[in-house]
Scaffold this motif. Structure first.
Motif, PDB file in Angstrom:
ATOM      1  N   LYS A   1       0.895  -1.097  -0.257  1.00  0.00           N
ATOM      2  CA  LYS A   1       0.388  -0.137   0.343  1.00  0.00           C
ATOM      3  C   LYS A   1       0.329   1.269  -0.134  1.00  0.00           C
ATOM      4  CE  LYS A   1      -3.360  -2.028   2.513  1.00  0.00           C
ATOM      5  NZ  LYS A   1      -4.633  -2.221   3.951  1.00  0.00           N
ATOM      6  N   GLY A   2       2.158   1.319   0.423  1.00  0.00           N
ATOM      7  CA  GLY A   2       3.048   2.662   0.593  1.00  0.00           C
ATOM      8  C   GLY A   2       2.610   2.576   1.365  1.00  0.00           C
ATOM      9  N   LEU A   3       2.276   2.748   2.955  1.00  0.00           N
ATOM     10  CA  LEU A   3       2.608   3.394   4.035  1.00  0.00           C
ATOM     11  C   LEU A   3       2.145   1.751   5.062  1.00  0.00           C
ATOM     12  CD1 LEU A   3       0.159   6.226   5.099  1.00  0.00           C
ATOM     13  CD2 LEU A   3       0.153   4.580   6.251  1.00  0.00           C
ATOM     14  N   ALA A   4       3.054   2.434   6.203  1.00  0.00           N
ATOM     15  CA  ALA A   4       3.299   2.486   7.537  1.00  0.00           C
ATOM     16  C   ALA A   4       3.248   2.682   8.606  1.00  0.00           C
ATOM     17  CB  ALA A   4       3.754   0.381   7.336  1.00  0.00           C
TER      18      ALA A   4
ATOM     19  N   THR B   1       6.150   5.908   3.813  1.00  0.00           N
ATOM     20  CA  THR B   1       5.051   6.174   3.393  1.00  0.00           C
ATOM     21  C   THR B   1       6.257   5.700   2.238  1.00  0.00           C
ATOM     22  OG1 THR B   1       5.297   8.522   2.788  1.00  0.00           O
ATOM     23  CG2 THR B   1       3.353   8.069   3.849  1.00  0.00           C
ATOM     24  N   ASN B   2       5.867   5.830   1.338  1.00  0.00           N
ATOM     25  CA  ASN B   2       6.652   5.808   0.112  1.00  0.00           C
ATOM     26  C   ASN B   2       5.492   6.018  -1.541  1.00  0.00           C
ATOM     27  OD1 ASN B   2       5.889   2.889  -1.236  1.00  0.00           O
ATOM     28  ND2 ASN B   2       6.723   1.601   0.084  1.00  0.00           N
ATOM     29  N   PHE B   3       6.504   5.779  -2.363  1.00  0.00           N
ATOM     30  CA  PHE B   3       6.048   5.931  -4.180  1.00  0.00           C
ATOM     31  C   PHE B   3       4.770   5.596  -4.774  1.00  0.00           C
ATOM     32  CE2 PHE B   3       8.702   2.528  -4.440  1.00  0.00           C
ATOM     33  CZ  PHE B   3       7.743   1.711  -6.178  1.00  0.00           C
ATOM     34  N   ARG B   4       4.430   4.424  -3.696  1.00  0.00           N
ATOM     35  CA  ARG B   4       3.494   3.319  -3.831  1.00  0.00           C
ATOM     36  C   ARG B   4       1.987   4.483  -3.235  1.00  0.00           C
ATOM     37  NH1 ARG B   4       6.971  -0.112  -2.128  1.00  0.00           N
ATOM     38  NH2 ARG B   4       8.063  -1.221  -3.625  1.00  0.00           N
ATOM     39  N   ALA B   5       2.167   5.290  -2.452  1.00  0.00           N
ATOM     40  CA  ALA B   5       0.795   5.693  -1.762  1.00  0.00           C
ATOM     41  C   ALA B   5       0.641   7.188  -2.818  1.00  0.00           C
ATOM     42  CB  ALA B   5       1.867   5.949  -0.153  1.00  0.00           C
ATOM     43  N   ASN B   6       1.316   6.869  -3.904  1.00  0.00           N
ATOM     44  CA  ASN B   6       1.233   8.284  -4.546  1.00  0.00           C
ATOM     45  C   ASN B   6       0.900   8.225  -5.923  1.00  0.00           C
ATOM     46  OD1 ASN B   6       1.193  11.109  -5.601  1.00  0.00           O
ATOM     47  ND2 ASN B   6       3.022  11.216  -5.414  1.00  0.00           N
ATOM     48  N   GLU B   7      -0.581   7.714  -5.778  1.00  0.00           N
ATOM     49  CA  GLU B   7      -1.544   8.019  -7.558  1.00  0.00           C
ATOM     50  C   GLU B   7      -1.020   8.522  -8.357  1.00  0.00           C
ATOM     51  OE1 GLU B   7      -4.968   8.947  -4.653  1.00  0.00           O
ATOM     52  OE2 GLU B   7      -2.182   9.305  -4.238  1.00  0.00           O
ATOM     53  N   PHE B   8      -0.613  10.037  -7.999  1.00  0.00           N
ATOM     54  CA  PHE B   8      -0.338  11.037  -9.168  1.00  0.00           C
ATOM     55  C   PHE B   8       0.941  10.798  -9.545  1.00  0.00           C
ATOM     56  CE2 PHE B   8      -1.853  13.665  -5.336  1.00  0.00           C
ATOM     57  CZ  PHE B   8      -3.712  13.422  -5.803  1.00  0.00           C
ATOM     58  N   LEU B   9       2.058   9.527  -9.672  1.00  0.00           N
ATOM     59  CA  LEU B   9       3.333   9.380 -10.143  1.00  0.00           C
ATOM     60  C   LEU B   9       2.609   8.578 -11.648  1.00  0.00           C
ATOM     61  CD1 LEU B   9       5.215   8.245  -7.551  1.00  0.00           C
ATOM     62  CD2 LEU B   9       5.514  10.518  -8.515  1.00  0.00           C
ATOM     63  N   ASP B  10       3.620   9.271 -12.762  1.00  0.00           N
ATOM     64  CA  ASP B  10       3.361   8.628 -14.265  1.00  0.00           C
ATOM     65  C   ASP B  10       3.523   7.745 -14.119  1.00  0.00           C
ATOM     66  OD1 ASP B  10       5.376   9.613 -14.550  1.00  0.00           O
ATOM     67  OD2 ASP B  10       4.409  11.445 -15.779  1.00  0.00           O
ATOM     68  N   GLU B  11       3.659   6.606 -15.460  1.00  0.00           N
ATOM     69  CA  GLU B  11       4.558   5.668 -15.698  1.00  0.00           C
ATOM     70  C   GLU B  11       6.065   6.282 -16.150  1.00  0.00           C
ATOM     71  OE1 GLU B  11       5.603   1.925 -16.805  1.00  0.00           O
ATOM     72  OE2 GLU B  11       3.666   2.819 -15.353  1.00  0.00           O
ATOM     73  N   SER B  12       6.432   7.165 -15.943  1.00  0.00           N
ATOM     74  CA  SER B  12       8.536   7.807 -16.370  1.00  0.00           C
ATOM     75  C   SER B  12       8.308   7.708 -15.072  1.00  0.00           C
ATOM     76  CB  SER B  12       8.036   8.628 -17.333  1.00  0.00           C
ATOM     77  OG  SER B  12       7.672   9.838 -16.676  1.00  0.00           O
ATOM     78  N   ASP B  13       7.464   7.990 -14.409  1.00  0.00           N
ATOM     79  CA  ASP B  13       8.332   8.505 -12.487  1.00  0.00           C
ATOM     80  C   ASP B  13       8.147   6.664 -12.178  1.00  0.00           C
ATOM     81  OD1 ASP B  13       7.988  11.608 -12.457  1.00  0.00           O
ATOM     82  OD2 ASP B  13       6.149  11.015 -12.104  1.00  0.00           O
ATOM     83  N   LEU B  14       7.197   5.837 -12.492  1.00  0.00           N
ATOM     84  CA  LEU B  14       7.324   4.397 -11.184  1.00  0.00           C
ATOM     85  C   LEU B  14       8.773   3.824 -12.240  1.00  0.00           C
ATOM     86  CD1 LEU B  14       3.553   3.971 -11.648  1.00  0.00           C
ATOM     87  CD2 LEU B  14       4.961   4.169 -10.065  1.00  0.00           C
ATOM     88  N   LYS B  15       8.775   4.145 -13.705  1.00  0.00           N
ATOM     89  CA  LYS B  15       9.897   3.254 -14.540  1.00  0.00           C
ATOM     90  C   LYS B  15      11.322   3.576 -13.821  1.00  0.00           C
ATOM     91  CE  LYS B  15      12.480   2.790 -18.869  1.00  0.00           C
ATOM     92  NZ  LYS B  15      12.030   2.674 -20.541  1.00  0.00           N
ATOM     93  N   VAL B  16      11.584   5.092 -13.135  1.00  0.00           N
ATOM     94  CA  VAL B  16      13.398   4.779 -12.136  1.00  0.00           C
ATOM     95  C   VAL B  16      13.379   4.204 -11.455  1.00  0.00           C
ATOM     96  CG1 VAL B  16      14.203   7.323 -10.724  1.00  0.00           C
ATOM     97  CG2 VAL B  16      12.895   7.701 -13.111  1.00  0.00           C
ATOM     98  N   PHE B  17      11.472   3.645  -9.950  1.00  0.00           N
ATOM     99  CA  PHE B  17      11.851   3.040  -8.951  1.00  0.00           C
ATOM    100  C   PHE B  17      12.142   1.855  -9.913  1.00  0.00           C
ATOM    101  CE2 PHE B  17       9.655   7.082  -7.151  1.00  0.00           C
ATOM    102  CZ  PHE B  17      10.376   7.394  -6.157  1.00  0.00           C
ATOM    103  N   ARG B  18      11.298   1.209 -10.496  1.00  0.00           N
ATOM    104  CA  ARG B  18      11.677   0.003 -10.965  1.00  0.00           C
ATOM    105  C   ARG B  18      12.983  -0.403 -11.433  1.00  0.00           C
ATOM    106  NH1 ARG B  18       6.975   0.019 -13.163  1.00  0.00           N
ATOM    107  NH2 ARG B  18       7.033   0.837 -15.572  1.00  0.00           N
ATOM    108  N   THR B  19      13.676   0.699 -12.504  1.00  0.00           N
ATOM    109  CA  THR B  19      15.160   1.068 -12.712  1.00  0.00           C
ATOM    110  C   THR B  19      15.911   0.920 -11.880  1.00  0.00           C
ATOM    111  OG1 THR B  19      15.006   1.373 -15.186  1.00  0.00           O
ATOM    112  CG2 THR B  19      16.412   1.416 -13.824  1.00  0.00           C
TER     113      THR B  19
END
Length: 443
Positions: free
Chosen positions: A198-201, A214-232
């Motif tokens: 959930k991105g929050l504990a 909290t982490n990026f998973r709690a931020n629904e405003f991130l787009d695909e390019s933002d999420l790709k940074v974390f996956r990388t």
């Protein structure tokens, strides 16, 4: 809650988003959120303060960072964004000299301060209402717990029943040795499953303290390019991802000193053994950095150092330093001080500290001093709290492009570390080697 602006309404849940309901509704004394990058913790905090100042008459906010100038591109900008998102920017007056924000209908204020100017921190008043809220942004940068305590204690006095006193802290975590972890986060509750899903504990939630990760998973405003940074990042640098991605505490990688331990010892008994040399070092500071004094006993044969006393304080004038040294009983001791403050050294020498001298600080003297101290086992008395913080967090610098360690320490957590190096310079100067020739040793 709805905020009206000439028949135009904003719907807060839509602007704030999910995951922060507990944070938004909490009214206890301490509300701390650590987290990874992109977790919208600062974004949400800024929205909370703008909305609640406008809702709760007589409330005022103090925003604190370690260095005052860093407000301009962080908290000041973030709060302006929050005003615009809430469509109330026209109801606020924002100035940079002085740096403050005023809610025009009532005169309530948001005031900005830095720990690099302690006099301004301790003399804050508001014209309208009560100073009841404090926001520490990048709270991890506050190395000294006493700096936090001073501001905490300044938020006192009776307030109306519709208000409540609260200190909010937001930061990206790093070393698990920071005082924030021990004081607020050591609850034993990890809840890593929710943090990953959930991105929050929530670690603690009672009448006094709320602590969350909290982490990026709690931020629904991130787009695909933002999420790709974390996956990388997760794939290529798992250690970094654990901290910057998941928002968990890290262990300082590349620690410079590791042969040390905290230990109670009797300084008088050690001195009686007559096997030690007393070493005192002084690093000058004033507004941004503290004046740091460190005292230790060195056994060159057994290769042991006992660190037994320290002082760590900003805003000290030369007369304050003189009085401190005399009060501690070191006025007749040999003290090696930062040569960058030659004028201060000469003043102290003429005013009752006759054996103070300047450190040589020749080429590569930092590395040479570190290498010398690494040859010792170090015992630190528990009362030397600031020295413990620094030695835990004093690490090798890292090349930002390659991620590889550099042959130099970071320019942080080094006030007492520098003073410590100065203090043992006399031991590094080999018998028969003059200070003028010391530069050839350090090359």
């Amino acid at each position: 809650m709805k905020i009206n602006q000439e028949k135009e309404y904003v719907y807060l849940p839509e602007i704030v988003g999910k995951r922060y309901k507990t944070f938004w509704n909490y009214k206890g004394r301490y509300r701390l959120v650590k987290g990874g990058r992109g977790s919208k913790k600062s974004y949400t905090t800024a929205l909370w303060f703008i909305a609640h100042i406008m809702e709760l008459k007589d409330s005022n906010l103090l925003v604190v960072r370690k260095v005052f100038e860093t407000h301009r591109g962080s908290t000041f900008a973030q709060l302006k964004i929050a005003m615009k998102r809430l469509k109330v920017y026209h109801l606020w007056k924002c100035t940079t000299s002085p740096m403050e924000m005023t809610y025009l209908p009532t005169g309530q204020k948001i005031i900005f301060r830095g720990l690099d100017d302690p006099l301004k921190i301790t003399s804050i008043t508001v014209d309208v209402g009560y100073l009841c809220w404090v926001w520490f942004e990048e709270m991890y940068q506050i190395e000294n717990e006493d700096d936090f305590n001073k501001i905490d204690m300044s938020i006192r006095g009776a307030i109306p029943s519709n208000l409540f006193k609260q200190i909010t802290g937001t930061f990206n975590p790093w070393a698990e040795t920071h005082w924030l972890k021990e004081r607020f986060f050591n609850t034993g509750i990890e809840d890593r499953e929710n943090l990953i899903k959930k991105g929050l504990a929530i670690h603690r939630n009672d009448d006094e303290v709320l602590t969350m990760t909290t982490n990026f998973r709690a931020n629904e405003f991130l787009d695909e390019s933002d999420l790709k940074v974390f996956r990388t990042m997760e794939k290529e640098n798992p250690r970094r991802f654990e901290i910057e991605g998941n928002g968990n505490w890290g262990i300082c990688e590349g620690a410079i000193f590791y042969r040390w331990e905290i230990q109670e010892f009797n300084i008088d008994e050690l001195i009686k053994s007559k096997r030690f040399k007393t070493c005192l070092g002084l690093d000058f500071g004033f507004s941004n950095d503290p004046t740091a004094l460190i005292c230790s006993l060195v056994d060159e044969t057994a290769k042991e150092i006992y660190v037994f006393d320290e002082h760590y304080e900003v805003g000290m004038f030369n007369e304050d330093i003189k009085n401190l040294i005399e009060y501690k009983g070191y006025s007749k001791s040999e003290i090696t001080a930062d040569s960058a403050e030659e004028k201060s050294i000469k003043w102290l020498k003429r005013n009752g500290i006759p054996r103070i001298k300047s450190a040589f600080k020749g080429p590569d003297s930092i590395i040479f001093g570190i290498q010398y101290l690494q040859g010792y086992k170090v015992y630190i008395h528990p009362r030397c709290k600031n020295f413990i913080i620094e030695i835990k967090n004093y690490v090798w610098a890292v090349d930002k492009k390659t991620g590889k360690s550099l042959n130099k320490p970071i320019d942080e957590y080094n006030h007492l570390m520098d003073a410590w190096r100065y203090s043992v310079e006399k031991l590094m100067l080999k018998k028969g080697v003059s200070r003028e020739k010391f530069k050839y040793i350090t090359n």
